[in-house]
Design an enzyme around this catalytic site. Sequence first.
Site, PDB file in Angstrom:
ATOM      1  CG  HIS A   1      -1.789  -1.078   0.828  1.00 25.02           C
ATOM      2  ND1 HIS A   1      -3.105  -1.269   1.967  1.00 25.02           N
ATOM      3  CD2 HIS A   1      -1.906  -1.851   0.263  1.00 25.02           C
ATOM      4  CE1 HIS A   1      -4.106  -1.881   2.026  1.00 25.02           C
ATOM      5  NE2 HIS A   1      -3.599  -2.365   0.689  1.00 25.02           N
TER       6      HIS A   1
ATOM      7  CE1 TYR B   1      -4.930   4.128   8.790  1.00 23.11           C
ATOM      8  CE2 TYR B   1      -5.182   3.487  11.372  1.00 23.11           C
ATOM      9  CZ  TYR B   1      -4.553   3.202  10.233  1.00 23.11           C
ATOM     10  OH  TYR B   1      -3.787   2.374   9.993  1.00 23.11           O
TER      11      TYR B   1
ATOM     12  CE  LYS C   1       4.459   4.257  13.378  1.00 15.85           C
ATOM     13  NZ  LYS C   1       4.309   3.548  11.459  1.00 15.85           N
TER      14      LYS C   1
ATOM     15  CE1 TYR D   1      -1.478   4.301   9.101  1.00 11.88           C
ATOM     16  CE2 TYR D   1      -0.030   3.105   7.685  1.00 11.88           C
ATOM     17  CZ  TYR D   1      -1.321   3.141   8.556  1.00 11.88           C
ATOM     18  OH  TYR D   1      -2.474   2.016   8.119  1.00 11.88           O
TER      19      TYR D   1
HETATM   20  C1  PHB Z   1      -4.808  -4.400  10.391  1.00 14.13           C
HETATM   21  O1  PHB Z   1      -4.980  -4.976   9.479  1.00 14.13           O
HETATM   22  O2  PHB Z   1      -5.396  -5.403  11.492  1.00 14.13           O
HETATM   23  C2  PHB Z   1      -4.758  -3.288  11.379  1.00 14.13           C
HETATM   24  C3  PHB Z   1      -4.384  -2.359  10.649  1.00 14.13           C
HETATM   25  C4  PHB Z   1      -3.977  -1.428  10.322  1.00 14.13           C
HETATM   26  C5  PHB Z   1      -3.820  -0.601  11.690  1.00 14.13           C
HETATM   27  C6  PHB Z   1      -4.626  -1.341  12.980  1.00 14.13           C
HETATM   28  C7  PHB Z   1      -4.781  -3.018  12.485  1.00 14.13           C
HETATM   29  O3  PHB Z   1      -4.104   0.243  12.608  1.00 14.13           O
END
Ligand code: PHB
Length: 388
Positions: A72, A200, A294, A382
């Site tokens: 990604h 998000y 993280k 990130y």
């Molecule tokens: C997940 O894919 O489980 C996942 C991805 C990003 C996050 C938390 C969990 O911030």
Amino acid sequence: MRTQVGIIGAGPAGLMLARLLHLQGISSIIIENRSRDYIENRIRAGLIEHWAADLLVELGVGDRLKREGLVHWGINIGINGELHHLDFKALIDKRVTIYGQQEVVKDLVVQRLADGGPLLFEVDKVSVHDLTSQQPVIRFEHESKAQQIECDFIAGCDGFHGICRPSFPDGKSQVFDRDYPFGWLGILSESPPPDHELIYSYTERGFALYTMRSETVSRLYLQCDHDEDIANWSDDRIWDELHKRLGGARKLAEGKVLQKGITPMRSFVAEPMQYGRLFLAGDSAHIVPPTGAKGMNLAFADVVFMSRALEAFYTKNAGELLDGYSAKCLRRVWKAQRFSWWMTQIMHRFPDETAFDHRRQLADLDYLTGSAVAAKSLAEQYVGLPLD
Ligand code: PHB
Ligand code: APR
């Protein structure tokens, strides 16, 4: 038994450390109190930072990650139904890889066995002794027999509920922590994700995260009360709330719910991360809320630092890196703590928030999605800050 490094715990931290040490010619024994089946099927987050995915490939454990991982180059931030794309490629030219933590664990277990082990599962009654001597000892039971490992160092990779952190003598460890007044209800669903990248989503009803494991399996999370009972959430109620929190920004396909559970949200750091010859790594020393994804990445960074320090000790008889291990890790840990707390507090509704807090939060989101400088700061953290 005798080895150079006794590793307690076969999560991402312990298994990765064993691989790093093997490549440096340093011997280790891993002991794990659960079964192989259990650790390989425990569902956790699945986001790997840029440098960490490269490291897995470099260490020879990234073949399946390269084939099956989803690369990604950005994320979406939803604000009450309006989506804003953050383009990591344009902002910092770095990426993240979506690949389940349990898949990383499976790959590392296969590698460990190919490296000749030892990796003992289902051990019991683990305890650590003589930590300030040159020859610390791990005692445990395996197949109902008492055993002991004499080693030069002990790596405490036994997660948040392990025995290593509590083995620091009274007064030798200080804890910094914060609980959040909510949790995450997560499902794994046999359905395509609503977007090819993560969403998000901040809404007035609370936060939701739309992530995935493949093109056909979604991982979906909803902010819920911190003491929520999963029994109150039928599949219908979960889907209904997910649709509402996606706010019509994308169409969400429903599918068979393969797993559901509640994840607590906590920030926690124990300092220092070493006592005598016991060195902590990963969740045994620190926990982050999952908003910044993280946890596993911090565990990897710790064991990279630990393996470098052990290599310097064994090849050059140099102890400085070992002495500085905790300080080196904690600099990174605290930046990830700050980022995870920040992501958490801008994305969630807080039960006790004031009208001022609410307006400030919306301004924070508006700034993040309207300023290339703010977006770049998020992107840099990130995808993972550089190791050094
Ligand atoms: C997940 O894919 O489980 C996942 C991805 C990003 C996050 C938390 C969990 O911030
Ligand atoms: N003896 C041996 N093994 C133990 C003991 C013990 N007394 N106590 C716990 N363990 C094992 C656990 O069963 C687990 O397999 O230690 C392992 C610790 O692994 P993780 O909890 O996965 O922790 P870590 O390797 O630090 O990885 C951090 O895990 O919680 C997630 O989000 C977090 O992704 C992050 C990652």
